[in-house]
Design a protein around this motif. Structure first.
Motif, short mmCIF file in Angstrom:
data_model
loop_
_atom_site.label_atom_id
_atom_site.label_comp_id
_atom_site.label_asym_id
_atom_site.label_seq_id
_atom_site.Cartn_x
_atom_site.Cartn_y
_atom_site.Cartn_z
N UNK A 141 4.11 18.99 -6.47
CA UNK A 141 4.42 18.91 -7.88
C UNK A 141 3.81 17.67 -8.51
N UNK A 142 3.40 17.78 -9.76
CA UNK A 142 2.83 16.63 -10.46
C UNK A 142 3.81 15.46 -10.49
N UNK A 143 5.08 15.73 -10.78
CA UNK A 143 6.04 14.65 -10.99
C UNK A 143 6.34 13.91 -9.69
N UNK A 144 6.44 14.65 -8.60
CA UNK A 144 6.87 14.05 -7.34
C UNK A 144 5.73 13.72 -6.39
N UNK A 145 4.50 14.00 -6.83
CA UNK A 145 3.35 13.59 -6.01
C UNK A 145 2.46 12.59 -6.72
N UNK A 146 2.47 12.60 -8.04
CA UNK A 146 1.58 11.68 -8.76
C UNK A 146 2.13 11.31 -10.13
N UNK A 147 3.47 11.19 -10.21
CA UNK A 147 4.09 10.86 -11.48
C UNK A 147 4.73 9.49 -11.46
N UNK A 148 6.04 9.45 -11.25
CA UNK A 148 6.74 8.18 -11.29
C UNK A 148 6.28 7.24 -10.18
N UNK A 149 5.85 7.79 -9.06
CA UNK A 149 5.33 6.93 -7.99
C UNK A 149 4.09 6.19 -8.45
N UNK A 150 3.14 6.87 -9.11
CA UNK A 150 1.92 6.20 -9.57
C UNK A 150 2.26 5.15 -10.63
N UNK A 206 15.09 12.79 -5.34
CA UNK A 206 13.68 13.13 -5.49
C UNK A 206 12.84 11.86 -5.47
N UNK A 207 11.56 12.00 -5.13
CA UNK A 207 10.63 10.88 -5.23
C UNK A 207 10.66 10.28 -6.63
N UNK A 208 10.68 11.16 -7.62
CA UNK A 208 10.68 10.74 -9.02
C UNK A 208 11.84 9.78 -9.28
N UNK A 245 0.83 -1.20 0.00
CA UNK A 245 0.00 0.00 0.00
C UNK A 245 0.87 1.25 0.00
N UNK A 246 0.75 2.12 -1.02
CA UNK A 246 1.39 3.44 -0.95
C UNK A 246 0.54 4.36 -0.09
N UNK A 247 1.21 5.28 0.62
CA UNK A 247 0.49 6.27 1.43
C UNK A 247 1.14 7.62 1.19
N UNK A 248 0.42 8.53 0.55
CA UNK A 248 0.99 9.85 0.24
C UNK A 248 -0.11 10.88 0.16
N UNK A 249 0.30 12.15 0.30
CA UNK A 249 -0.65 13.23 0.07
C UNK A 249 0.09 14.47 -0.43
N UNK A 250 0.03 15.59 0.31
CA UNK A 250 0.44 16.87 -0.25
C UNK A 250 1.75 17.42 0.24
N UNK A 251 2.64 16.57 0.78
CA UNK A 251 3.93 17.08 1.24
C UNK A 251 4.77 17.66 0.13
N UNK A 252 4.57 17.19 -1.09
CA UNK A 252 5.17 17.78 -2.28
C UNK A 252 4.03 17.92 -3.28
#
Length: 624
Positions: free
Chosen positions: A58-67, A404-406, A49-56
């Motif tokens: 940016x599109x790329x580091x909040x809902x890009x490569x992670x998704x 970076x998350x990305x 289970x991934x768990x994330x929200x609005x700490x970053x």
């Protein structure tokens, strides 16, 4: 900052102790990849289970490569409800979209209502336009259980009982329709269900609404007439008012008011909750949900982040065996934090945390990875408060060995053998894919143009009046009030809720945003910790309990308790306790915070969000 995380680390102590040893990136990534792969083989990929929200943001580091990574893995999807879903769903039910009055237009408003919106604290870029409007004679009115920074600067402030916003909206509609103050032509043409909603509205005259909201009937009459007869008039609502049992429907009713008065026709009129719906990017290219078809052949299951403690504790098939946390601090921000931290102690739960500082959640990690801040990575930014798409390159080099998350999720994809070309995309390639949208609002916006201009207003036209001629994006193409769905029932945990609870816990706790921090971000700072270690009490409530300003008090209910310093004054509505969010438990002597007391058993009426501001408590003075 000396406490900044700079290197990958592995846990050496018990979960929650926060003891780690430094390891290399290769060792960290190998261990994470091996454990995730093993769990996926043994229990199925949805055990991750991934768990994330609005700490970053940016599109790329909040809902890009992670998704992309979690879709390809086949992991459970996260229903990201912790903040905005109730309000967003409510506004969408009325309007069909997430558009709002452009900030620049507020300078032309004659009446501005900040409803559950501490603009000066959490929406500061809007404030200069409000200042300009007031120079031109506009009035600023605030509605909030708390005397916020914005309320202290307003022309009039109305203290409202927490969770009663739907009742107030119905009361305003009642006066407007009773006194024929509506824009009859606009309402007739652009509201689908006004006639079927009239019987509901008729049940909420000012006298009844005064009892429910705590706002005197005469003030409700004045506010309704002022709003309906002043042009242009605009409402700035925010998500706090939706964090109660009836919060989604409250937002739906408030978002419908401009259709009743026709204020959508005016420059400087209308309503703002969010502008995010206008950023019609190519989300499929950014997130690649199609990759789920490779391991699963279907969409993965959806688990609600607002019930994380329950999700991790309760038996599911498959059970969650791995948790990957980034851009969030669930041990601090999730409801019923005692249940969350108990679950995070599970020996069989493999937890990975990407962070800049060693938060409460980081203390429970098996592997702790140092992540960049938004100042240190390339990204593309949208907004829910304006209409500018923004491209940002690093202002600073990453310190130490931060990534970076990305980059981290791209490296993990390579170790897990994901060969799809999308995992080798550069940040700029993903930006180009993301803005390759056929929507008219993004026409002509390209990577090259973003790199040249940095910030580009969406192609909205001038002026942007999204509903001047209706054009609602609901199924009926009209504003939809809601009919019988708008009936108001007080929250279970409120002064008019469950009688047994009220008898034991007669005060309503509101854990609203702290002015000098962002949710739990900056919780490592002494100043922020001191600000979030106070319980604000009305003088009458304090006197009844023998509490003076500065006393040590215990705030408690059946879920938990916490010790704080009392701040006594006219800053909160009678019967309300305000505890600014979100303190780190590790900074509290008793390791308890506001979310030790909030519930994860009930969710909002729509959107399945947390009822953080429907929370009954009692307060008592501690011994010297």
């Amino acid at each position: 900052h000396p406490e900044r995380l700079l290197y990958p680390m592995r846990r050496t102590g018990a979960k929650g102790e926060g003891r780690f040893e430094r390891i290399s990136w290769d060792a960290a990534l190998d261990e994470v990849a091996e454990r995730l792969a093993r769990i996926a083989r043994e229990s199925g990929p949805e055990a991750v289970l991934p768990y994330s929200y609005g700490g970053n943001m940016g599109y790329l580091n909040s809902s890009g490569m992670d998704r992309r990574f979690f879709h390809r893995l086949g992991a459970s999807r996260l229903d990201r409800t912790i903040c905005s879903t109730a309000g967003m769903y409510g506004a969408n039910e009325a309007l069909g979209n997430r558009y709002g009055t452009e900030p620049e237009q507020y300078a032309h408003s004659r009446l501005i209502i900040a409803w559950g919106a501490n603009i000066h604290g959490t929406n500061i870029h809007l404030w200069p336009f409000i200042v300009e409007a007031r120079r031109r004679g506009a009035k600023l009115i605030t509605i909030d259980p708390v005397l916020t920074k914005t309320a202290a600067l307003a022309d009039r402030h109305f203290f409202i009982n927490p969770g009663s916003d739907l009742a107030l909206a119905l009361g305003l509609m009642h006066v407007i329709l009773r006194d024929s103050l509506e824009d009859r032509d606009y309402a007739t043409r652009h509201i689908r269900d006004l006639d079927e909603t009239r019987p509901v509205i008729a049940e909420y005259p000012p006298a009844r609404v005064a009892e429910l909201t705590g706002i005197p009937a005469a003030d409700i009459e004045w506010l309704a007439r002022e709003y309906a007869t002043t042009r242009p008039a605009v409402i700035r609502a925010n998500y706090g008012l939706a964090r109660s049992d009836r919060g989604g429907r409250a937002m739906r009713a408030i978002a419908s008011l401009p259709a009743l008065t026709g204020s959508w026709k005016d420059i400087g009129g209308g309503f703002t909750l969010s502008t995010s719906g206008a950023f019609a990017i190519n989300r499929a290219a950014l997130e690649r949900p199609d990759l789920q078809q490779i391991p699963l052949g279907r969409e993965a299951r959806l688990l609600n982040m607002s019930t994380l403690g329950r999700v991790l504790e309760e038996t599911q098939e498959p059970p969650v065996r791995a948790l990957v946390v980034y851009n969030s601090n669930p041990a601090a921000i999730a409801p019923n934090s005692g249940r969350v931290t108990r679950a995070l102690r599970r020996d069989d739960l493999f937890t990975v945390v990407l962070e800049q500082f060693q938060t409460d959640t980081a203390d429970y990690a098996d592997i702790l990875l140092p992540a960049t801040t938004f100042l240190e990575n390339t990204d593309l930014y949208f907004s829910y408060g304006h209409y500018y798409l923004q491209y940002a390159q690093p202002a600073l080099p990453p310190p130490g060995e931060c990534k970076s998350n990305f980059e981290i999720f791209a490296l993990l994809a390579a170790r897990l053998g994901f060969t799809e070309p999308c995992f080798r995309d550069t940040p700029d390639e993903v930006v180009a894919q993301t803005v390759a949208s056929e929507h008219r609002f993004l026409a002509g916006i390209t990577l090259d143009r973003l790199q040249r201009e940095q910030s580009i207003r969406l192609q909205l036209g001038e002026p942007f009046l999204p509903h001047a001629e209706g054009n609602f994006e609901t199924p009926s193409r009209q504003c939809e009030l809601g009919g019988a769905a708008l009936h108001y029932t007080p929250p279970v945990e409120s002064r008019f809720g469950d009688e047994n609870l009220r008898r034991r816990y007669p005060l309503e706790m509101v854990s609203s945003k702290n002015n000098d921090s962002m949710n739990s971000t900056f919780g490592h700072r002494d100043r922020v910790d001191a600000q979030t270690a106070r319980a604000w009490l009305h003088p009458n409530d304090a006197a009844r309990r023998g509490i003076a300003d500065g006393d040590l008090v215990r705030v408690f209910n059946e879920r938990g308790s916490m010790r704080l310093a009392a701040a006594v004054g006219p800053h909160v509505h009678r019967g309300v306790v305000r505890v600014p969010s979100a303190r780190w438990a590790k900074r509290a002597p008793d390791r308890q915070t506001a979310n030790s007391l909030t519930s994860d058993e009930r969710l909002t009426d729509i959107g399945q969000g947390p009822v953080l501001y429907s929370c009954l408590v009692e307060v008592e003075r501690c011994g010297d």
